[in-house]
Motif scaffolding. Structure first.
Motif, mmCIF file in Angstrom:
data_model
loop_
_atom_site.group_PDB
_atom_site.id
_atom_site.type_symbol
_atom_site.label_atom_id
_atom_site.label_comp_id
_atom_site.label_asym_id
_atom_site.label_seq_id
_atom_site.Cartn_x
_atom_site.Cartn_y
_atom_site.Cartn_z
ATOM 1 N N ILE A 150 1.127 9.115 8.764
ATOM 2 C CA ILE A 150 1.274 7.661 8.697
ATOM 3 C C ILE A 150 -0.043 6.964 9.004
ATOM 4 O O ILE A 150 -0.364 5.936 8.417
ATOM 5 C CB ILE A 150 2.430 7.174 9.607
ATOM 6 N N LEU A 151 -0.848 7.523 9.895
ATOM 7 C CA LEU A 151 -2.141 6.916 10.212
ATOM 8 C C LEU A 151 -3.095 7.013 9.025
ATOM 9 O O LEU A 151 -3.907 6.114 8.808
ATOM 10 C CB LEU A 151 -2.747 7.552 11.466
ATOM 11 N N ARG A 152 -3.000 8.077 8.264
ATOM 12 C CA ARG A 152 -3.815 8.184 7.040
ATOM 13 C C ARG A 152 -3.463 7.073 6.064
ATOM 14 O O ARG A 152 -4.332 6.517 5.396
ATOM 15 C CB ARG A 152 -3.609 9.535 6.374
ATOM 16 N N LEU A 153 -2.193 6.758 5.950
ATOM 17 C CA LEU A 153 -1.782 5.664 5.075
ATOM 18 C C LEU A 153 -2.278 4.312 5.596
ATOM 19 O O LEU A 153 -2.695 3.454 4.820
ATOM 20 C CB LEU A 153 -0.259 5.636 4.946
ATOM 21 N N LEU A 154 -2.244 4.138 6.903
ATOM 22 C CA LEU A 154 -2.640 2.862 7.498
ATOM 23 C C LEU A 154 -4.147 2.617 7.433
ATOM 24 O O LEU A 154 -4.589 1.481 7.563
ATOM 25 C CB LEU A 154 -2.162 2.781 8.942
ATOM 26 N N GLU A 155 -4.922 3.672 7.236
ATOM 27 C CA GLU A 155 -6.379 3.510 7.134
ATOM 28 C C GLU A 155 -6.754 2.517 6.050
ATOM 29 O O GLU A 155 -7.761 1.836 6.151
ATOM 30 C CB GLU A 155 -7.033 4.855 6.787
ATOM 31 N N TYR A 156 -5.970 2.456 5.006
ATOM 32 C CA TYR A 156 -6.310 1.652 3.844
ATOM 33 C C TYR A 156 -5.743 0.235 3.895
ATOM 34 O O TYR A 156 -5.974 -0.535 2.975
ATOM 35 C CB TYR A 156 -5.858 2.373 2.574
#
Length: 151
Positions: free
Chosen positions: A52-58
């Motif tokens: 989920i944090l990878r998705l939030l990076e963007y």
């Protein structure tokens, strides 16, 4: 025969209430441009938090404040989220104090927990999560996708 009439009346009342609710939502006050949207993120644990944090990076800073929901026993996710938010703030020069909150609720099911007690612990978690959701009133809710969701 009477039970069919009662069932039809209940179904009709539910349909009327649903239609009324839909009308209220669709005809509420006009759309007001906003500078930000409140985001609620259900972090999960382990790899789900990383995912989920990878998705939030963007996501831009328009998704602020960010409310993270984690299990009360999940220290690793809390550390990952705090690290992620601090790194994000370092990259964004105009963001000195990132707007994020970590909320903890009881885990609905622990590893090796008997299935019978899972019902009670899940109900307890839900009992505490609904008021939290009402209090935060997020504009958007995001949950990680589990392998079961891919099928």
């Amino acid at each position: 025969m009477e039970s069919a009439v009662i069932l039809a009346a209940v179904a009709g009342a539910a349909a009327v209430l649903l239609a009324l609710r839909l009308w209220i939502v669709l005809h509420s006050r006009g759309v007001v441009p906003r500078k930000s949207l409140s985001l609620m993120v259900v972090a999960g644990s382990g790899g789900h938090t990383t995912e989920i944090l990878r998705l939030l990076e963007y996501l831009s800073n328009a998704y602020s404040p960010r409310h993270y929901i984690i299990a009360d026993t999940d220290e690793m996710s809390a550390q990952k989220i705090s690290s992620f938010e601090l790194n994000r703030a370092d990259r964004e020069l105009h963001t000195r104090f990132p707007k994020y909150y970590i909320h903890r609720i009881p885990r609905s099911r622990e590893v090796q927990q008997p299935w019978l007690s899972t019902v009670l612990s899940t109900l307890y978690s839900m009992w505490l999560s609904f008021p939290l959701t009402y209090q935060v009133k997020p504009d958007l809710v995001r949950m990680p996708i589990t392998p079961a969701d891919h099928s």
